[in-house]
Enzyme design. Structure first.
Site, short mmCIF file in Angstrom:
data_model
loop_
_atom_site.label_atom_id
_atom_site.label_comp_id
_atom_site.label_asym_id
_atom_site.label_seq_id
_atom_site.Cartn_x
_atom_site.Cartn_y
_atom_site.Cartn_z
N GLU A 274 0.76 -1.32 0.13
CA GLU A 274 -0.10 -0.18 0.19
C GLU A 274 1.04 1.25 -0.24
OE1 GLU A 274 -3.21 0.35 -0.53
OE2 GLU A 274 -2.55 2.59 0.11
N THR A 318 -5.94 2.75 -5.19
CA THR A 318 -6.15 1.32 -5.05
C THR A 318 -6.88 0.38 -6.46
OG1 THR A 318 -5.57 1.03 -2.39
CG2 THR A 318 -6.33 -0.96 -4.00
N HIS A 436 -1.17 3.63 4.33
CA HIS A 436 -1.76 3.81 3.84
C HIS A 436 -1.58 5.67 4.72
CE1 HIS A 436 -6.38 6.28 2.62
NE2 HIS A 436 -5.06 4.91 1.54
N ASP A 495 1.11 0.52 -5.09
CA ASP A 495 0.01 1.15 -5.77
C ASP A 495 0.39 2.14 -6.34
OD1 ASP A 495 -0.68 1.59 -3.45
OD2 ASP A 495 -2.27 1.44 -3.87
N HIS A 496 0.66 3.15 -5.39
CA HIS A 496 0.86 4.55 -5.64
C HIS A 496 1.44 5.14 -5.36
CE1 HIS A 496 -2.25 4.78 -2.94
NE2 HIS A 496 -3.47 4.18 -3.34
C1 GP9 Z 1 -9.17 0.52 1.24
C2 GP9 Z 1 -7.56 0.67 1.16
C3 GP9 Z 1 -7.37 2.08 -0.03
O1 GP9 Z 1 -10.04 -0.90 1.26
O2 GP9 Z 1 -7.41 -0.39 -0.77
O3 GP9 Z 1 -7.35 2.10 -1.03
P1 GP9 Z 1 -6.79 4.08 -1.64
O4 GP9 Z 1 -7.27 4.64 -0.65
O5 GP9 Z 1 -5.48 4.02 -1.73
O6 GP9 Z 1 -7.03 3.99 -2.87
MN MN Z 2 -3.41 2.27 -2.43
#
Ligand code: GP9
Ligand code: MN
Length: 706
Positions: A274, A318, A436, A495-496
């Protein structure tokens, strides 16, 4: 005193008093107010009793109280435009309509942890969500309480216990009342947008719409979305797909014989890191490595590590990364493709493809299943299992969660009980979440120094990244012990970005620069992409690529032919890879040039280039831009037109049936248990039914101090 108390608690007296007031001054207004209060009350109570909306903080609490009111006022105000008995019946009808919607959602949510959508209602029993069959099993007698007030009101009316307002009220007051509802709706939306920006455009989760805007507003939102989607779907034709397939075929690259099929039949672990950026690899704070485990993995001789790999997500964050990773399709220019199209579209996704190659497929995530519409989308992708928050009893304890869900160390440890049961070969995707925004972590889990940029949302980033790294290390140790390390391929990706471009002064400090320009910001979009397997010839690979390329690269390593597949990415191991990385907004990067925020740079040096005085750049930019625009447009067409439903003539792939999947915990666990006998290839089955969980060691204080 006693007499007074008796009087206070005497319902008869209360009723007489209320009736008296109602009868004397504008009775219909009172009847309207009474209905508004009743609808508001039952909606609010059921928000808490029957839905899991994840309300946090004072603003959300307040909006939850407020949000049933606007639509109740608007709908019930219709009664005020009429006179006599009719106005009473209209009020009751409006109450009934809202109660029926509430009632249906209570039942639907109980089974599917989601709200009813127009699509589901429209497709009736033909959908996988065949509610009819299970309705008796899930209904509680108390659900009918939402109709209790209506029955009483009808009886009062029929038995003439209410004084009918023959005169009614003036039209202007009726209009004002409706307007009051509309104004309240905007107030609610305004406050909601402050708390959660992009609520409607980014469309995160149906729970969010209900939590912020209300159950009735949700149906309007959903209807609007469905209408738009149906339109573009209706206009699409099979020839559209053919055209796109020709474009893809023209850009196809040959496989690399050194890699093709080398990992055939192995288990696959996809580990979603993440918000993890490439710059964290080998990064040090106060002389200490932030991510020692990932660094070691990155430099391992059997790990292929890409150091020019970019995230390509849009608003879907995500979910966009997942869309690319599982389908090699881009996210959309606005909103999340998984949320908008995940339930309705036909996909040719990684889990479905591997399932047809004999794999068991499972996704793991410590957040609620509805976020990014995963609970529906994963069925369309063909995931056999989706182990979400419900499957992890430890998640019930608030202190085991942070931000969006279960803390990574606990999440990964608790995933092991399911991993060891998966029949092999399997494809398992583990989505971490602790690293996150806003990078919060409780004291007992922090064992790493924060950076000192002075930017509060940035400085914790290395701490949660460090926590993620430790969690990853623990999982790897376990997998080695459990004998899963050597017969698995590991795919890791970020992911980002974790630190957005709003934090430029802090970014500059982290990178040891005075300030950052667009070139630095583009480089800051790099995320890790690593593939590890014990027989893989590893090393740092400088090929330019992005998330859209993960699927074709992995499929070829697994020896799955990719010809004819509608994928917008390229196999990064092909020596003929064109290496044009396309960002969602149309910018691009190649090994030679880069266009970012309408500025051009030399990719190798970071020198800013003047396109008007550089014919070579001009020509390259034209070609790259054309390619980028076309790839994005065609990918959007595949999704908005649901074009893959026309892809019926494939010998190597057949469309999956969403009906075959059920993520209800008890059902899924039953199926998993049965599979130990029917296909005894799981780690557990091979270990004679003895669990390997004893091999999992974690430093998670929550699990050790019990
Ligand atoms: C929540 C998680 C976060 O289930 O995958 O998503 P994001 O905010 O990173 O797009
Ligand atoms: Mn994410």
């Amino acid at each position: 005193m006693k007499a007074r108390l008796k009087k206070l608690f005497n319902p008869r007296l209360w009723w007489d008093k209320t009736k008296q007031t109602m009868d004397t001054s504008a009775p219909i207004v009172w009847f309207f107010v009474l209905n508004v209060v009743l609808v508001w009350l039952k909606t609010y109570v059921n928000y808490w009793l029957n839905f899991n909306l994840g309300v946090e903080g004072a603003i959300q609490q307040f909006l939850l109280v407020l949000n049933p009111l606007p639509s109740a006022i608007i709908l019930l105000s219709l009664a005020l435009y009429f006179r006599g008995a009719l106005s009473y019946w209209i009020a009751i009808l409006m109450n009934l309509i809202q109660s029926l919607w509430l009632f249906s959602n209570i039942l639907y949510y109980r089974e599917f942890s989601d709200f009813l959508s127009i699509g589901i209602i429209g497709s009736g029993s033909s959908t996988s969500n065949n509610l009819g069959k299970s309705i008796v099993a899930i209904i509680h007698w108390s659900d009918f309480l939402v109709f209790l007030d209506i029955i009483i009101l009808i009886l009062l009316l029929v038995f003439k216990q209410l004084k009918i307002d023959k005169k009614g009220i003036q039209k202007k007051y009726a209009i004002l009342t409706t307007l009051l509802g509309v104004v309240l709706m905007f107030v609610d939306y305004g406050i909601a947008s402050v708390d959660r920006s992009g609520l409607l455009t980014r469309s995160f989760d149906n729970n969010y719409i209900v939590k912020y805007l209300g159950l009735n507003e949700y149906v309007v939102f959903n209807a609007f979305q469905t209408y738009n989607q149906n339109n573009s779907r209706k206009q699409a034709k099979p020839a559209d797909l053919q055209k796109i397939k020709s474009f893809i075929a023209a850009n196809q690259t040959p496989a690399n014989v050194d890699y093709y099929g080398t990992e055939k039949g192995k288990n696959v672990f996809v580990i979603h890191l993440e918000s993890f950026q490439q710059f964290l690899i080998d990064y040090k704070v106060d002389g200490q490595e932030v991510t020692p485990n990932l660094n070691q993995f990155y430099h391992d001789q059997n790990t292929l590590s890409f150091d020019n790999f970019y995230n390509q997500v849009g608003q879907g964050k995500t979910s966009d990364a997942e869309m690319m990773q599982e389908n090699s399709l881009f996210g959309l220019s606005t909103g999340s493709a998984m949320v908008k199209y995940g339930a309705s579209n036909t996909f040719e996704a990684m889990p479905a493809i591997l399932d047809q190659q004999g794999y068991t497929t499972a996704a793991f995530h410590g957040d609620v299943s509805t976020f990014w519409n995963r609970n529906n989308t994963y069925k369309s992708f063909g995931y056999d299992y989706f182990f979400s928050k419900d499957y992890f009893p430890n998640a019930n304890k608030a202190s085991n969660n942070v931000g969006y869900g279960l803390k990574d160390k606990i999440f990964l440890k608790d995933s092991a009980q399911y991993i060891e049961q998966l029949p092999q070969p399997f494809y398992a995707k583990l989505i971490t979440v602790t690293n996150h925004y806003p990078y919060d972590l409780d004291k007992q889990n922090i064992d790493f120094p924060a950076t000192k940029t002075g930017d509060n949302t940035v400085d914790g980033y290395v701490q949660t990244a460090h926590y993620l790294d430790e969690s990853f290390g623990e999982l790897m140790n376990y997998l080695k012990q459990a004998g899963l390390y050597d017969n698995s391929v590991f795919v890791l990706y970020g992911d980002h970005y974790g630190i957005s471009e709003n934090h430029q002064p802090a970014i500059a400090q982290l990178l040891g620069k005075d300030n950052v320009d667009n070139y630095d910001l583009a480089q800051f979009q790099k995320v890790p992409f690593m593939i590890h397997a014990s027989n893989l010839q590893g090393g740092i690979d400088h090929t330019y690529g992005g998330e859209i390329d993960m699927m074709p690269t992995l499929l070829r390593l697994l020896g799955v032919p990719t010809e004819g597949m509608t994928m917008f990415g390229h196999d990064l191991l092909s020596t003929k890879d064109p290496q044009v990385v396309v960002f969602r907004d149309g910018d691009w990067v190649t090994p030679k040039y880069m266009k970012y925020r309408n500025q051009y740079y030399d990719t190798a040096t970071g020198n800013k280039l003047d396109i008007d005085n550089d014919p070579d750049l001009k020509a390259a930019a034209k070609t790259n831009q054309e390619y980028a625009d076309k790839a994005l447009l065609y990918s959007d067409k595949v999704i908005t037109g649901d074009l893959l439903r026309f892809d019926t003539n494939r010998s190597d792939f057949h469309a999956i049936n969403k009906k075959d999947f059920n993520y209800q915990r008890t059902e899924a666990l039953k199926k998993l248990k049965q599979s130990q006998q029917s296909s005894p290839s799981s780690v557990l089955a091979k270990n004679g039914g003895h669990s390997t969980l004893g091999d999992y060691t974690t430093s998670a204080p929550e699990l050790n101090n019990q």
